[in-house]
Design an enzyme around this catalytic site. Structure first.
Site: not given
Lengths: 577, 161
Positions: A50, A112-113, A162, A474
């Site tokens: 993602e 969940f999630q 949802k 760097m």
């Protein structure tokens, strides 16, 4: 006609003119994916992580100016996207992120999630929404695009549970426009401020224009060119502003700041009038604030009032769109007589002679700077260049002379390693006719490598210029200068064979470890119009980025390549002008 | 310097956390914060007491204005205004030094609103200074518990926020 929430959402995206969505499916967004699958106006780009979706949408937005759109699921979907959202936020990139959320009755139940998406993203978005009713979907999408793209742009997150995507209602007309009473960005500058600024500009003897990302994002390049040429003033650009004014032009002093050119920084230090245009006096620009531009008056032009007088107090603040402010200044100053600045220019020309970007070639090793110079030559300065973060980013900024806005795409504010590759993919989707080069290093590229797979699936050929010196360069440079050469964790052992790796992803890999092979390899890579080519270029591990203003230094305290002592100019040198 | 900042904002879920989050994120200080609906039920009014230099205050006002839900921000301290705070204090009546609680209540113009188990609940309202002075006049061991609202304020006369 009755539609479910997901169908309404996708319909809204179509109405907004969205052609690409970067995303990754999951439980909470399955209805939305179902609706996406049922249409063909929007292409969905299935990334491999993602964060890649957010950077991809970001690169897309930076390349063509349209808002980038991201679709992720709840929980880890949105948390993975956070780095990309924060990256876009720091650089004011228009973006709309749609995240799925667990069904409304489960919110707050540690489902969940489940993660508090609006809470987690609050401090790194321009605004966010949690949709609680199917009736609010259309208006929320309209608001989100309006907020993301107007004023100072930025990312907006829409979190949708949802059950809202499953619920049904009669289709309503998508609103044409939107009015938000609490959100009305100032775009037109005040005439009084314009007159005051014009007066100061006309009378300054050592002026400098300092242009930032606001000139690129605000599409003010044309006005900036007209204004700069009309005045005949020197102009320096920030890392985010490169290309807003052509870097090959004689009035351009190049980039300023920590790794800016000698002439740009010295001119800032000596100036009596700094005109900041869409720039925000970031710490990488100003160095030590107490020693910053000791004799200058500041005119600060920005669309975001909170940027003005945040780090440096402005003598003449001007709030407005860069385009509108510059237009107003151009018409105000058209017939104004300007002070003679020929002495100032001769001083600047002296500083230019220092040739601060000169570097020594040594036989047997490839200097990273020469790679960027060769890239510039082979692409005739016309490629879109994305970069990751570190030494390679600075070299790309210094040695690829950008002449056009939106040609240079990098994570300037947040400094996100891993940005370059997915951003290049997004840029290619936005500008398919352009050659895209992703300048990266072996450290950064490994943070988003998996997107090589997405790039094959969606046929987004880019040329990856991997400046491979085996070090987090760097970090190594700072350790060499400021930590007595204790190279803690900056050496990367056990690197993959990048050529084989590129090949295993279905791309072409070329290893370059001899100077003489460099240009032919680049030519070959850019000949491959339809393929992504991974150029693994073994470069000098001891090379450092110069010039450099060490932390706490002033613009006149610069370290130059091959010179052991700091170049410091006393005040008399400036007063002589 | 102490400032009283009035904020009119959309009465939406999450608006309060945006404001408080902003103060933490940018390191601004909050002495007190009160919030309630206005006569327009879609708008809330928030009063924040903060302190800092003029430049910090300028940033606070600008950053608040930048929040999408914020409609208006005013620094009340820069204009003629009235400010009040309310305190409920539970005070034990057994005074060792013989300070008469009722006398104090009269001097400070407060009200006894409840008594139970020999503990008086007193309502004090006024400027923060006055409430502090009332507390100072009491024997610390007699103060059982206090609850203060934080400052709210409004400009004087015709001037609106």
């Amino acid at each position: 006609m009755e539609l479910n929430g997901a169908e309404i959402l996708v319909d809204c995206l179509q109405k907004e003119g969205v052609d690409h969505v970067f995303g990754y499916p999951g439980g909470a967004v399955l209805h939305i994916y179902d609706a996406i699958e049922a249409q063909d106006k929007i292409t969905h780009v299935l990334v491999r992580h993602e964060q890649g979706a957010a950077h991809g949408a970001d690169g897309y937005a930076r390349a063509n100016g349209k808002p980038g759109v991201v679709l992720v699921t709840s929980g880890p979907g949105i948390t993975n996207a956070v780095t990309g959202i924060a990256t876009a936020h720091m650089d004011s990139i228009p973006m709309v992120v749609i995240s799925g959320q667990v069904p409304s009755p489960l919110i707050g139940m540690d489902a969940f999630q489940e993660v508090d998406a609006t809470g987690i993203t609050r401090s790194c978005v321009k605004h966010n929404f949690l949709v609680r009713d199917i009736k609010d979907i259309a208006i929320t999408v309209k608001k989100a695009f309006h907020i993301a793209t107007t004023g100072r742009p930025g990312p907006v997150v829409i979190d949708i549970p949802k059950d809202i995507t499953i619920a049904k209602m009669e289709k309503e007309e998508y609103p044409e426009s939107i009015e938000i009473r609490s959100y009305k960005p100032t775009t037109k500058p005040s005439n009084r401020q314009i007159r005051k600024a014009a007066e100061l500009i006309a009378n300054s003897k050592k002026p400098i224009l300092y242009a930032g990302g606001g000139c690129v994002i605000g599409n003010a390049s044309e006005e900036l060119r007209e204004f700069t040429r009309m005045l005949g003033f020197p102009i320096t650009q920030t890392l985010m502003g490169l290309g807003a004014y052509p870097m090959t032009d004689k009035q351009s002093l190049g980039m300023l700041g920590m790794h800016g050119t000698y002439e740009a920084n010295m001119a800032m230090h000596g100036s009596d009038c700094v005109v900041a245009i869409g720039a925000r006096f970031d710490d990488r620009i100003t160095g030590n604030l107490a020693k910053f531009c000791p004799s200058a008056k500041f005119i600060h032009i920005d669309i975001d009032p909170s940027q003005i007088s945040k780090n440096v107090v402005a003598d003449i603040p001007i709030v407005g769109q860069t385009t509108q402010v510059l237009k107003a200044l151009i018409s105000e100053m058209k017939d104004k007589e300007l002070a003679d600045i020929s002495k100032w220019w001769s001083k600047i020309d002296e500083w230019r002679k220092v040739d601060s970007l000169a570097y020594k070639k040594s036989p047997g090793v490839i200097k990273p700077q020469s790679v960027i110079e060769a890239l510039y030559e082979v692409t005739e300065g016309k490629a879109i260049v994305t970069s990751d973060v570190g030494q390679h980013q600075m070299w790309a900024a210094q040695y690829y002379l950008f002449d056009e806005p939106r040609q240079w795409i990098n994570s300037g504010g947040l400094g996100t390693m891993g940005f370059g590759l997915p951003a290049a993919m997004g840029a290619k989707l936005a500008m398919p006719e352009k050659d895209i080069a992703c300048v990266t290093g072996e450290g950064s590229i490994q943070m988003m490598l998996q997107e090589l797979s997405t790039m094959l699936q969606y046929a987004t050929p880019v040329k990856i210029i991997n400046l491979n010196n085996g070090y987090l360069g760097m970090v190594r440079q700072w350790q060499e200068f400021f930590y007595e050469k204790r190279y803690a964790m900056s050496y990367m052992d056990a690197l993959p064979d990048f050529v084989k790796l590129a090949e295993s992803y279905g791309h072409l890999g070329i290893k370059v470890d001899k100077e003489e092979d460099l240009k032919p390899a680049l030519v070959e890579a850019f000949k491959q119009k339809d393929r992504t080519v991974f150029l693994d270029i073994i470069t000098d591990p001891s090379e450092n980025v110069f010039p450099m203003i060490p932390a706490g230094g002033a613009h006149c305290d610069m370290l130059l390549a091959g010179r052991d002592e700091m170049v410091s100019k006393d005040e008399t040198d400036f007063n002589a002008v | 310097m102490r400032h009283i900042i009035s904020v009119i904002l959309e009465d939406e879920a999450g608006a309060l956390s945006r404001v408080s989050g902003l103060f933490t994120q940018r390191g601004f200080n909050i002495e007190s914060l009160t919030v309630a609906q206005t006569t327009d039920p879609t708008l809330s009014r928030m009063t924040i007491v903060s302190s800092g230099s003029e430049r910090v205050l300028e940033q606070i006002v600008k950053q608040l204005n930048k929040l999408i839900e914020v409609v208006k921000v005013t620094d009340l301290t820069s204009q003629d205004h009235v400010e009040r705070e309310l305190m409920l204090a539970k005070i034990s009546s057994t005074s060792k030094e013989g300070v008469d609680l009722k006398e104090l209540v009269e001097i400070f113009g407060c009200k006894v609103v409840d008594v139970k188990d020999k503990i008086y609940t007193i309502e004090v309202s006024g400027k923060t200074k006055k409430i502090n002075a009332f507390l100072d006049a009491l024997e610390p061991s007699n103060i059982i518990e206090i609850s203060r609202t934080g400052v709210t304020g409004i400009s004087r006369g015709k001037k609106l926020i």
